[in-house]
Design a protein around this motif. Structure first.
Motif, PDB file in Angstrom:
ATOM      1  N   PHE A 136     -16.372 -87.087-116.874  1.00 56.16           N
ATOM      2  CA  PHE A 136     -14.924 -87.212-117.009  1.00 56.16           C
ATOM      3  C   PHE A 136     -14.346 -88.055-115.874  1.00 56.16           C
ATOM      4  O   PHE A 136     -13.456 -88.886-116.087  1.00 56.16           O
TER       5      PHE A 136
ATOM      6  N   GLU B 190     -12.405 -91.495-116.181  1.00 55.05           N
ATOM      7  CA  GLU B 190     -11.084 -91.650-115.582  1.00 55.05           C
ATOM      8  C   GLU B 190     -11.030 -92.903-114.709  1.00 55.05           C
ATOM      9  O   GLU B 190     -10.030 -93.640-114.719  1.00 55.05           O
TER      10      GLU B 190
ATOM     11  N   GLN C  63     -15.543 -85.659-126.468  1.00 50.61           N
ATOM     12  CA  GLN C  63     -16.553 -84.822-125.826  1.00 50.61           C
ATOM     13  C   GLN C  63     -16.679 -83.511-126.584  1.00 50.61           C
ATOM     14  O   GLN C  63     -15.746 -82.708-126.631  1.00 50.61           O
TER      15      GLN C  63
ATOM     16  N   LEU D 236     -13.525 -78.177-116.575  1.00 52.10           N
ATOM     17  CA  LEU D 236     -13.386 -79.242-117.570  1.00 52.10           C
ATOM     18  C   LEU D 236     -12.058 -79.172-118.305  1.00 52.10           C
ATOM     19  O   LEU D 236     -11.464 -80.209-118.621  1.00 52.10           O
ATOM     20  N   GLU D 237     -11.598 -77.959-118.590  1.00 53.29           N
ATOM     21  CA  GLU D 237     -10.301 -77.829-119.243  1.00 53.29           C
ATOM     22  C   GLU D 237      -9.186 -78.366-118.343  1.00 53.29           C
ATOM     23  O   GLU D 237      -8.272 -79.061-118.805  1.00 53.29           O
TER      24      GLU D 237
ATOM     25  N   SER E 179      -9.700 -82.387-118.079  1.00 53.58           N
ATOM     26  CA  SER E 179      -9.293 -83.122-119.283  1.00 53.58           C
ATOM     27  C   SER E 179      -7.787 -83.075-119.456  1.00 53.58           C
ATOM     28  O   SER E 179      -7.164 -84.067-119.863  1.00 53.58           O
TER      29      SER E 179
ATOM     30  N   ASN F 224      -5.553 -86.491-119.497  1.00 54.40           N
ATOM     31  CA  ASN F 224      -4.691 -86.760-120.649  1.00 54.40           C
ATOM     32  C   ASN F 224      -3.222 -86.810-120.245  1.00 54.40           C
ATOM     33  O   ASN F 224      -2.457 -87.659-120.719  1.00 54.40           O
TER      34      ASN F 224
ATOM     35  N   ILE G 235      -8.841 -88.437-124.042  1.00 55.18           N
ATOM     36  CA  ILE G 235      -9.979 -87.521-124.200  1.00 55.18           C
ATOM     37  C   ILE G 235      -9.682 -86.535-125.319  1.00 55.18           C
ATOM     38  O   ILE G 235      -8.639 -85.868-125.309  1.00 55.18           O
TER      39      ILE G 235
ATOM     40  N   TYR H 164     -11.351 -83.255-126.335  1.00 52.85           N
ATOM     41  CA  TYR H 164     -12.313 -82.303-125.770  1.00 52.85           C
ATOM     42  C   TYR H 164     -12.429 -81.105-126.709  1.00 52.85           C
ATOM     43  O   TYR H 164     -11.461 -80.387-126.943  1.00 52.85           O
TER      44      TYR H 164
END
Length: 469
Positions: free
Chosen positions: A277, A281, A298, A317-318, A321, A325, A336, A338
């Motif tokens: 990620f 980015e 992803q 990751l949450e 992302s 975004n 992304i 996700y």
């Protein structure tokens, strides 16, 4: 012809399904068993109040599955504990995440003793036994302790760590000593094999003979490099299925003319998702003129939810992302997508073919079959580009991929730009070279290479010298 007795932590029922829950290993072993016949034994995934050793049998597709339930304590100490909180991070070079607790090691040993006690009556005299992966390293020794004189092989699907890292495991030498109960040990790459030999030789005093035989205290084992493949023909068929074609059209429609980058990984810190990620980015920041021409899909189905480190990576990751975004999205574009769920292999085949780039960037991986499936799914006349971590075992066979250091956001960013600008002729040349290897060294080649080597072992009775960790 000898039957094949495959033993692994989890077993996939012979239903003929292309379920998204099936990993690459499950698909590979199903293909091997369907061709050779035999039994696939392992944990059912279910919990029981008291271990009885009762075996649940299911027949179909040319082989039989045999599963056994485990007690809650076994699951916690053997599976969640030693396998996934001790060995998994250690074998993936993450000693900062490895937890060394005596209770975990004791539960691991107990569960392997129970597996051995349960499967031993199912093994007939001429059978060849093939034990899979880090969950069951001492199982061969436990079968020997119960008089099993059969040929027994072991295959490790993860990396084998360098000796300095393995030395952080309190019972490392004892664990490795149990592996001399095997007749044959297979690794995906020469690097993993050499790391194993280095520890055995330098830390345990073992001797290397004839290049591929290791001797230790009167016992010997042969070691080979045997990289696993996919069923290339079957995956090409999946790619041409109605479901795959429908998915392809759906993804192309949703892309609205943009190029799709796809990543498909189990939600795991070893897969390099956070670093991926961050690399993506960096690409968005360094190339604002092209950023709205692409998006990253992803797919990351959760796994091992009971282990805290897996809960942590999901939260990271949450957050990441959402931040990317929030910073880069526009009214008509989200950089992304996700998704935390699994998809069937025919659906994934359509996704792979619709994507311009396959982004496979684990920090460390024994092999990685997603990389091979991505290549196998491509349109030969207009293939996508595989960006692959040089630290995945697959990189040794797929040198025509765009190889990157997954720890470097700069390299990931540069590779994305290179892939987007790559001429069709170069894309076809790279794809053809990788596809030739995938077709030549497929799952049947893998099975045959290992089992042929195992069946060459003379039957000389059980190996002596029980060791427990």
């Amino acid at each position: 012809m000898s039957r094949l007795i495959v033993i692994s932590n989890r077993v996939s029922a012979p239903t003929g399904s292309h379920s998204g829950a099936q990993g690459g290993l499950a698909v590979a072993l199903q293909a091997a068993l369907a061709e050779m016949g035999g039994i696939w034994f392992g944990w059912s995934g279910e919990q029981t109040d008291a271990f009885t050793g009762q075996v649940n049998l299911h027949r179909g597709d040319g082989y039989t599955t045999a599963t056994v339930d485990l007690e809650e304590q076994d699951i916690e100490e053997y599976y969640n504990g030693y396998a996934n909180r001790t060995l998994w991070p250690l074998f993936h070079y993450r000693i900062d995440l490895a937890e060394y607790e005596r209770g975990f090691a004791g539960g691991y040993q107990r569960a392997n003793e129970r597996f051995a006690e349960t499967v031993r009556p199912l093994v007939e005299e001429e059978d060849a036994v093939w034990i899979q992966d880090y969950h069951m390293i001492p199982l061969g020794q436990e079968l020997r302790n119960r008089g099993c004189a059969n040929r027994i092989g072991f295959f490790l699907h993860t990396p084998w760590p360098p000796r300095r890292l393995l030395g952080t495991l309190p019972e490392a030498a004892e664990l490795v000593e149990t592996m001399f109960a095997y007749d044959l040990i297979g690794f995906h790459t020469q690097e993993w094999l050499e790391s194993f030999c280095d520890f055995a030789q330098r830390d345990m005093g073992a001797e290397i003979e004839d290049g591929d035989v290791i001797r230790y205290r009167g016992r010997s084992v042969r070691v080979i490099v045997c990289p696993i493949g996919i069923d290339a023909g079957e995956f090409r068929t999946l790619s041409d299925s109605e479901t795959a074609r429908d998915t392809f059209r759906q993804m192309k429609l949703s892309a609205t003319g943009r190029s799709m980058i796809v990543g498909v990984d189990r939600l795991d810190y070893s897969k390099g998702l956070e670093e991926r990620f961050l690399g993506y980015e960096r690409f968005l920041r360094e190339h604002p003129e092209t950023r709205k021409e692409v998006f990253l899909l992803q797919i990351a189905p959760p796994s091992r939810a009971a282990v805290e480190t897996y809960q942590r990576i999901r939260n990271v990751l949450e957050t990441l992302s959402g931040r990317i975004n929030g910073e880069h999205a526009d009214l008509d574009w989200v950089p992304i997508r996700y998704v935390n769920q699994g998809y069937s292999r025919d659906v994934l085949a359509g996704v792979y073919r619709a994507s311009k780039i396959g982004l496979v960037t684990p920090l460390r991986d024994g092999m990685n079959l997603v990389a091979k499936e991505y290549v196998a799914a491509q349109d030969p006349e207009d293939p996508g580009v595989l960006i692959l971590s040089r630290f995945a075992g697959a990189a040794a066979q797929m040198e025509e991929a765009v190889l990157v250091n997954p720890y470097s956001a700069e390299e990931i960013s540069d590779a994305i730009l290179q892939a987007l600008r790559m001429p069709r002729a170069e894309r076809i040349r790279r794809w053809r070279a990788m596809m030739d290897g995938i077709e030549r060294e497929d799952v049947l080649w893998w099975r045959k290479r290992f089992t042929d080597a195992l069946l060459e072992v003379p039957l000389a009775g059980p190996k002596a010298g029980a060791t427990t960790i």
